[in-house]
Design a protein around this motif. Structure first.
Motif, PDB file in Angstrom:
ATOM      1  N   VAL A  25     -38.453 -29.361  81.003  1.00 58.64           N
ATOM      2  CA  VAL A  25     -39.386 -28.367  81.532  1.00 58.64           C
ATOM      3  C   VAL A  25     -40.701 -29.041  81.889  1.00 58.64           C
ATOM      4  O   VAL A  25     -41.213 -29.852  81.126  1.00 58.64           O
ATOM      5  CB  VAL A  25     -39.663 -27.245  80.497  1.00 58.64           C
ATOM      6  CG1 VAL A  25     -40.708 -26.262  81.029  1.00 58.64           C
ATOM      7  CG2 VAL A  25     -38.386 -26.506  80.137  1.00 58.64           C
ATOM      8  N   LEU A  26     -41.205 -28.711  83.068  1.00 58.69           N
ATOM      9  CA  LEU A  26     -42.537 -29.193  83.462  1.00 58.69           C
ATOM     10  C   LEU A  26     -43.411 -28.000  83.783  1.00 58.69           C
ATOM     11  O   LEU A  26     -42.919 -26.924  84.114  1.00 58.69           O
ATOM     12  CB  LEU A  26     -42.476 -30.179  84.628  1.00 58.69           C
ATOM     13  CG  LEU A  26     -41.917 -29.772  85.992  1.00 58.69           C
ATOM     14  CD1 LEU A  26     -42.893 -28.944  86.798  1.00 58.69           C
ATOM     15  CD2 LEU A  26     -41.563 -31.015  86.762  1.00 58.69           C
ATOM     16  N   PRO A  29     -56.475 -21.973  91.024  1.00 61.94           N
ATOM     17  CA  PRO A  29     -55.265 -22.638  90.548  1.00 61.94           C
ATOM     18  C   PRO A  29     -54.287 -21.639  89.924  1.00 61.94           C
ATOM     19  O   PRO A  29     -54.690 -20.633  89.352  1.00 61.94           O
ATOM     20  CB  PRO A  29     -55.776 -23.624  89.501  1.00 61.94           C
ATOM     21  CG  PRO A  29     -57.088 -23.090  89.068  1.00 61.94           C
ATOM     22  CD  PRO A  29     -57.644 -22.291  90.207  1.00 61.94           C
ATOM     23  N   VAL A  30     -53.005 -21.946  90.076  1.00 72.59           N
ATOM     24  CA  VAL A  30     -51.919 -21.146  89.512  1.00 72.59           C
ATOM     25  C   VAL A  30     -50.945 -22.125  88.870  1.00 72.59           C
ATOM     26  O   VAL A  30     -50.659 -23.178  89.440  1.00 72.59           O
ATOM     27  CB  VAL A  30     -51.198 -20.343  90.623  1.00 72.59           C
ATOM     28  CG1 VAL A  30     -49.979 -19.630  90.083  1.00 72.59           C
ATOM     29  CG2 VAL A  30     -52.145 -19.372  91.284  1.00 72.59           C
ATOM     30  N   SER A  31     -50.430 -21.792  87.695  1.00 71.77           N
ATOM     31  CA  SER A  31     -49.452 -22.680  87.073  1.00 71.77           C
ATOM     32  C   SER A  31     -48.171 -21.922  86.749  1.00 71.77           C
ATOM     33  O   SER A  31     -48.159 -20.693  86.649  1.00 71.77           O
ATOM     34  CB  SER A  31     -50.021 -23.331  85.812  1.00 71.77           C
ATOM     35  OG  SER A  31     -50.254 -22.359  84.830  1.00 71.77           O
ATOM     36  N   CYS A  32     -47.096 -22.685  86.591  1.00 72.57           N
ATOM     37  CA  CYS A  32     -45.801 -22.119  86.236  1.00 72.57           C
ATOM     38  C   CYS A  32     -45.014 -23.181  85.472  1.00 72.57           C
ATOM     39  O   CYS A  32     -45.340 -24.366  85.529  1.00 72.57           O
ATOM     40  CB  CYS A  32     -45.036 -21.692  87.482  1.00 72.57           C
ATOM     41  SG  CYS A  32     -44.618 -23.070  88.565  1.00 72.57           S
ATOM     42  N   SER A  33     -43.994 -22.746  84.762  1.00 73.41           N
ATOM     43  CA  SER A  33     -43.110 -23.667  84.056  1.00 73.41           C
ATOM     44  C   SER A  33     -41.748 -23.631  84.732  1.00 73.41           C
ATOM     45  O   SER A  33     -41.261 -22.552  85.103  1.00 73.41           O
ATOM     46  CB  SER A  33     -42.978 -23.257  82.596  1.00 73.41           C
ATOM     47  OG  SER A  33     -44.218 -23.364  81.953  1.00 73.41           O
ATOM     48  N   GLY A  77     -47.211 -31.449  84.713  1.00 73.09           N
ATOM     49  CA  GLY A  77     -47.313 -32.165  83.449  1.00 73.09           C
ATOM     50  C   GLY A  77     -46.101 -31.921  82.576  1.00 73.09           C
ATOM     51  O   GLY A  77     -45.477 -30.864  82.630  1.00 73.09           O
ATOM     52  N   ILE A  78     -45.778 -32.939  81.789  1.00 73.37           N
ATOM     53  CA  ILE A  78     -44.709 -32.866  80.783  1.00 73.37           C
ATOM     54  C   ILE A  78     -45.301 -33.493  79.526  1.00 73.37           C
ATOM     55  O   ILE A  78     -45.954 -34.539  79.614  1.00 73.37           O
ATOM     56  CB  ILE A  78     -43.473 -33.670  81.226  1.00 73.37           C
ATOM     57  CG1 ILE A  78     -42.948 -33.186  82.578  1.00 73.37           C
ATOM     58  CG2 ILE A  78     -42.382 -33.606  80.161  1.00 73.37           C
ATOM     59  CD1 ILE A  78     -41.943 -34.130  83.214  1.00 73.37           C
TER      60      ILE A  78
END
Length: 138
Positions: free
Chosen positions: A17-18, A28-32, A67-68
């Motif tokens: 998973v990253l 900014p928007v993030s997701c996994s 990122g991991i």
């Protein structure tokens, strides 16, 4: 091709998973995402619906960061990798590799399989030396 150092490849392959960041306007928007890593091509393959917020952002700006990392509460155990790259549609061979790794994804439309081509990596490994950073660029 500039090969990714083996310690980075091994770290990436131990995970699945990253966390990816995109930008909408200046927000900014993030997701996994579950991923499959193809080290010889320096790319991550992932599945995501075109209607998601992050994929809408990518359609406007394909450059992303990700990122991991290992989970720890000990500063001397911090280990993680930061990724810079560009997202495009995956090729058929990438889709096949992804479906081998994640068979449940067979119902996913092929247009929803994507490739994050890596342009840079920064690996932090405090288990070797505090604040040790290693940089790789394509």
């Amino acid at each position: 091709m500039n090969k990714i150092p083996i310690n980075m490849v091994e770290f990436i392959q131990k995970h699945h998973v990253l966390s990816m960041a995109t930008v909408e306007d200046e927000t900014p928007v993030s997701c996994s995402l579950f991923y499959l890593f193809v080290p010889e091509e320096a790319c991550f393959i992932f599945a995501s619906d075109i209607g998601t917020e992050h994929m809408k952002n990518i359609s406007q700006n394909p450059h992303v960061s990700a990122g991991i990392h290992d989970e720890t509460t000990e500063i001397k155990q911090i280990k993680g990798i930061q990724i810079k790259g560009r997202v495009t549609h995956a090729e058929v061979r990438h889709e096949e590799l992804y479906l081998e790794a994640y068979p449940y994804a067979k119902n996913i439309d092929e247009k929803s399989i994507w490739k994050l081509s890596v342009t840079g990596l920064k690996f932090t490994d405090n288990t070797q030396e505090f604040a040790r950073k290693e940089i790789w660029r394509y």
